[in-house]
Design an enzyme around this catalytic site. Structure first.
Site, PDB file in Angstrom:
ATOM      1  N   ARG A  29      42.385   8.496  28.598  1.00 42.91           N
ATOM      2  CA  ARG A  29      41.262   7.567  28.730  1.00 42.91           C
ATOM      3  C   ARG A  29      39.996   8.230  29.251  1.00 42.91           C
ATOM      4  O   ARG A  29      38.905   7.710  29.067  1.00 42.91           O
ATOM      5  CB  ARG A  29      41.642   6.421  29.674  1.00 42.91           C
TER       6      ARG A  29
ATOM      7  N   TYR B 271      58.856  -1.038  37.770  1.00 43.97           N
ATOM      8  CA  TYR B 271      58.661   0.358  37.379  1.00 43.97           C
ATOM      9  C   TYR B 271      59.982   0.973  36.928  1.00 43.97           C
ATOM     10  O   TYR B 271      60.053   1.632  35.873  1.00 43.97           O
ATOM     11  CB  TYR B 271      58.069   1.168  38.535  1.00 43.97           C
TER      12      TYR B 271
ATOM     13  N   LYS C 200      61.066   2.502  33.131  1.00 47.62           N
ATOM     14  CA  LYS C 200      61.552   3.858  32.893  1.00 47.62           C
ATOM     15  C   LYS C 200      62.981   3.861  32.350  1.00 47.62           C
ATOM     16  O   LYS C 200      63.380   4.756  31.608  1.00 47.62           O
ATOM     17  CB  LYS C 200      61.440   4.689  34.177  1.00 47.62           C
TER      18      LYS C 200
ATOM     19  N   PRO D  18      61.851  13.223  35.532  1.00 44.70           N
ATOM     20  CA  PRO D  18      61.536  13.911  36.787  1.00 44.70           C
ATOM     21  C   PRO D  18      61.785  13.020  38.001  1.00 44.70           C
ATOM     22  O   PRO D  18      61.693  11.801  37.931  1.00 44.70           O
ATOM     23  CB  PRO D  18      60.026  14.209  36.657  1.00 44.70           C
ATOM     24  N   GLY D  19      62.057  13.689  39.113  1.00 47.48           N
ATOM     25  CA  GLY D  19      62.110  13.010  40.395  1.00 47.48           C
ATOM     26  C   GLY D  19      60.736  13.044  41.041  1.00 47.48           C
ATOM     27  O   GLY D  19      59.720  12.823  40.378  1.00 47.48           O
TER      28      GLY D  19
END
Length: 252
Positions: A34, A153, A157, A183-184
């Protein structure tokens, strides 16, 4: 053969690091996001540093009309997208579900799920037609391990993981790979976005732990993309050494 790799959300953080990793690898890149000014700066630097072709497209993955128009333009311009990295995504807030801001919930769904599937729906048919391609979807350990204050969230995911699996099944008769990279804890501006620009609160997320860096995720992405034609990495989870699950973290 030089590939063309398209990365969404490439103006900062993990997406930016992935763009640099592919460029260093000798691949041409398509960077999208963006923030036009940041993308233009990245484009100029990549072209000078690595002598590759860089295509820039400014759009918001939550705007379906923009996605369709820009993705079609990208394919006309570059001819073929060999690797699509769906990186654009965010978390907003960290509250109990019953207290959550509804607008934040819907923005996460629109960005992390609808945005990913809209972009992929535009690029995948060309991969199918060419019988070649690789889709790498950036998920999260939150998609495996839910944690307090992140119900929506985590759900988005988790959807990324299931979408990846479904697309892999639907393209099983083609030379197309589909990977979920989860990923963590990664130290980027992710937490600043989550806490609506509160830098002090965001900083506490990374205190006491040697968190992953965006470059770590980029290195994994290149490893995934550079496997031989007969090797498909379906899933990869990467966490900091002092992280056991999504939010099980030992802090010094």
């Amino acid at each position: 053969m030089t590939r063309t790799c398209m990365i969404t959300g490439a103006s900062s953080g993990i997406g930016k690091a992935i763009a640099y990793a592919f460029a260093k690898n000798g691949d041409n890149v398509v960077i999208t996001g963006r923030r036009k000014e940041q993308l233009e700066t990245i484009k100029k630097d990549l072209e000078i540093s690595y002598s590759i072709n860089v295509t820039l497209a400014v759009f918001d993955v939550t705007n379906v009309e923009e996605v369709i128009e820009q993705c079609q333009q990208i394919m006309k311009e570059v001819g073929q997208v060999d690797v699509l990295v769906n990186n654009a995504g965010l978390a907003l807030g960290l509250d109990k579900f019953q207290e959550y801001d509804l607008a934040d919930m819907l923005t996460m769904i629109d960005t992390n799920v609808r945005g990913l599937l809209t972009v992929t729906r535009q690029i995948l048919p060309q991969m199918v037609e060419n019988n070649n391609g690789h889709i790498i979807n950036i998920g999260s350990t939150a998609g495996i391990y839910a944690y307090a204050g992140a119900a929506v969230y985590a759900a988005t995911k988790s959807a990324v993981k299931v979408l990846s699996d479904g697309i892999r099944i639907d393209t099983i008769d083609k030379n197309i790979k589909v990977t979920t990279l989860q990923p963590g804890i990664v130290e980027t501006d992710f937490s600043q976005v989550r806490f609506h620009g509160d830098k002090e609160r965001a900083a506490t997320v990374y205190q006491g732990i040697d968190a992953l860096q965006a470059e770590d995720i980029a290195n994994c992405t290149i490893f995934i993309a550079n496997q031989p034609a007969h090797v498909q990495i379906s899933d990869m989870t990467i966490m900091a050494t002092k992280q056991a699950t999504g939010f099980t973290i030992h802090r010094e």
